[in-house]
Structures are given as C-alpha cells and as structure tokens.
Design an enzyme around this catalytic site. Structure first.
Site, PDB file in Angstrom:
ATOM      1  N   ASP A 177      44.219  39.586  39.719  1.00 13.62           N
ATOM      2  CA  ASP A 177      44.812  39.343  38.215  1.00 13.62           C
ATOM      3  C   ASP A 177      45.634  40.605  38.267  1.00 13.62           C
ATOM      4  OD1 ASP A 177      43.577  36.948  37.709  1.00 13.62           O
ATOM      5  OD2 ASP A 177      41.894  37.996  36.557  1.00 13.62           O
ATOM      6  N   LYS A 193      33.881  36.369  34.812  1.00 13.72           N
ATOM      7  CA  LYS A 193      34.792  37.471  35.542  1.00 13.72           C
ATOM      8  C   LYS A 193      33.887  38.952  35.595  1.00 13.72           C
ATOM      9  CE  LYS A 193      39.431  35.755  35.378  1.00 13.72           C
ATOM     10  NZ  LYS A 193      40.816  36.043  35.154  1.00 13.72           N
TER      11      LYS A 193
END
Length: 295
Positions: free
Chosen positions: A110, A74
């Site tokens: 997220d 990420k």
C-alpha cells in the site's frame, strides 16, 4: 523457484466488487502464466475478522501461493505470520502475504502504491499540512507514504483516539519528532481551514466503499484551497470525491493506488516484473473511468 501457475486470493469484508482478481489474472495471462485469484469474503463465509488466522492456515494447506489482505484484517493478520518485511513491521499492517518455503511472510505494498499514484496524479500538490482521516491498516500505509513524499506534517484523525495516537507516535519515531500529530474528529473544521493553500485531505477509512456508502465528513468543510486524495476505489467516484470537486478541490481517486499496489503484489507472488502501466490501463477499462488522473 519460478512456476507457470499460481493460486492467490484476497481476505476481507465486503470484497465482492474487488477488481484484484481481474488485475492479477490479466497480467499473468500477458506473461504466459496461469493465475487463479479467489475472493475469501468474511461476509460471505460468515466469520468475523478475528478468523483471519484460520483462513490463512486453510489457504496454506490448500496450496495457495499467497494472499492479499484488506479491511478489516490488515493489522489482525500480523500475529499469525512467521515473518514480516521491514516496511510491514514498521507499519504494523500487512496487505500481502507470500507463502515461502513453509513460512507465511507479510509485506505491505500500500505504501508504494499510494506514493506512486499520488506523485503521478497530484505532482504539484502542496504538502506542508496534511490532514488524514483514518488510522487503520490503510491509514498507516498512506501516512508513511505521504511523509516519504515530503509532507511537512500529517495530522491523523480517527474515531478511536488511541489508534490515532499510536499511529502518530509511530510516524514520529520513523520520520522525526513533530512530523505527525493526532487529533479528534471535532477538530476537523480548524485543521482543514489551516490547510488552506498549503495542504490537503487524505481519506483512509472504509466510508464510501460499496458496502459502506456515505461521506466521512461534512461536505461543508471542503473548500477550494484543499486537494483531496481517496484510497477507496470501488466505486471509483466516491461521495467524497464528488463533494470535493463540487467544492472546487483538486482530487485523486483510489484507482491508481489499487493498480500500483497490485503490481507490487504480483511481483511478490510470482517473482516476475509486472507492467504497472498496463495494469493501470486495465483498471481504467474495468471501471470505465480515467483512473488516477488529477481532476
């Protein structure tokens, strides 16, 4: 321009159990679309996380419309992108890449995924003092989400002190001085004791995933005055959640975050509005559990 067929995928390590393909393909079918969702597992392909840039370029050449990105890529993927949306730029972490007009644009769903799941699953949880385990890509997102939800103070604990320090500094720049702090793992006993009745524990490390089984902290540190929120969802019942419930803690599994972030990513990939409640029901069916419900 809207299309009726999409090719997307997921880059990460140990992602074989991921339910992202089913979530995206089911929602696409309900909307009369064709969606092929492919797993690009670093372990299966046999490349290190640093190869994420090569996989990104290959996916673009092969005509992918976008990619989801998970542990441990990420943060690593950021330098390989042409642009970042403001939230992803603030976090320094990306979990969704959209190929748009020749550019690779990074997003982070997220944050909204965790915030929605937490507000739904632990609506009355006290947020004065929150302890968070993990300062990686997922950790950055959930810490931002927790503070957005109104947490008084988030203390970030990570095995890498510089990573915890960096995230805490970033949170204080975004939310104001004193809203975040960094701490070493050996301070967990005092931090969790201090959160008694006024906060809880957010777990944002890979520990507990199918490929990384185990507990991220000693079970004896858990007590009934804490709530415990998990980001891992495969398996849905992690060892941490089982230990937390045994200790009398209110808990939240990672399924809600998985479903809601997938819904937000679907919107980015297709330009169409997903049925997030239906996607949550899909995840419940696929895991055979009561996903995202307080326990």
């Amino acid at each position: 321009m809207l299309k009726d067929s999409y090719l997307v995928g997921l880059i990460g390590s140990g992602i074989g159990p991921s339910l992202s393909p089913a979530l995206h393909e089911r929602e696409a079918a309900r909307q009369g679309l064709r969606c092929l969702y492919r797993l690009l597992d670093l372990d299966t392909i046999g490349v290190p996380p640093e190869a994420v840039g090569e996989l990104l370029r290959a996916a673009r050449l092969l005509g992918f419309d976008g990619l989801n990105i998970t542990h441990p890529c990420k943060r690593l993927v950021v330098e390989h992108l042409d642009a970042l949306d403001p939230r992803a730029e603030a976090l320094g972490a990306v979990n969704t890449v959209v190929f748009d007009g020749g550019r690779a644009v990074g997003h982070n769903t997220d944050v909204t995924g965790f915030a929605t799941a937490f507000a739904r699953g632990l609506p009355d949880a006290p947020l004065e003092r929150v302890v968070q385990l993990g300062a990686g890509g997922a950790g950055a997102a959930v810490a931002h989400a927790t503070l957005t939800l109104g947490a008084g103070r988030v203390t970030v604990v990570d095995a890498l002190p510089e990573r915890a320090d960096g995230l805490a500094a970033s949170l204080n720049r975004s939310f104001g001085p004193g809203r975040a702090a960094a701490a070493a793992p050996d301070r967990l006993p005092e931090l969790l004791a201090a959160a008694d009745g006024g906060g809880g524990l957010v777990h944002a490390t890979p520990t507990g995933m199918a490929a990384h089984p185990g507990l991220p902290l000693p079970a004896g540190l858990l007590h009934p005055g804490l709530w415990v929120a998990e980001v891992v969802y495969r398996p849905l019942e992690t060892e941490l959640l089982l230990a937390a419930r045994a200790a009398g803690c209110a808990t939240l599994d990672g399924g809600g975050m998985a479903a809601f972030q997938a819904a937000d990513a679907f919107r980015l990939f297709t330009g169409r509005e997903p049925d997030s409640a239906r996607m949550l029901a899909d995840l419940t069916e696929l895991t055979g559990g009561a996903v995202g419900a307080p326990q």
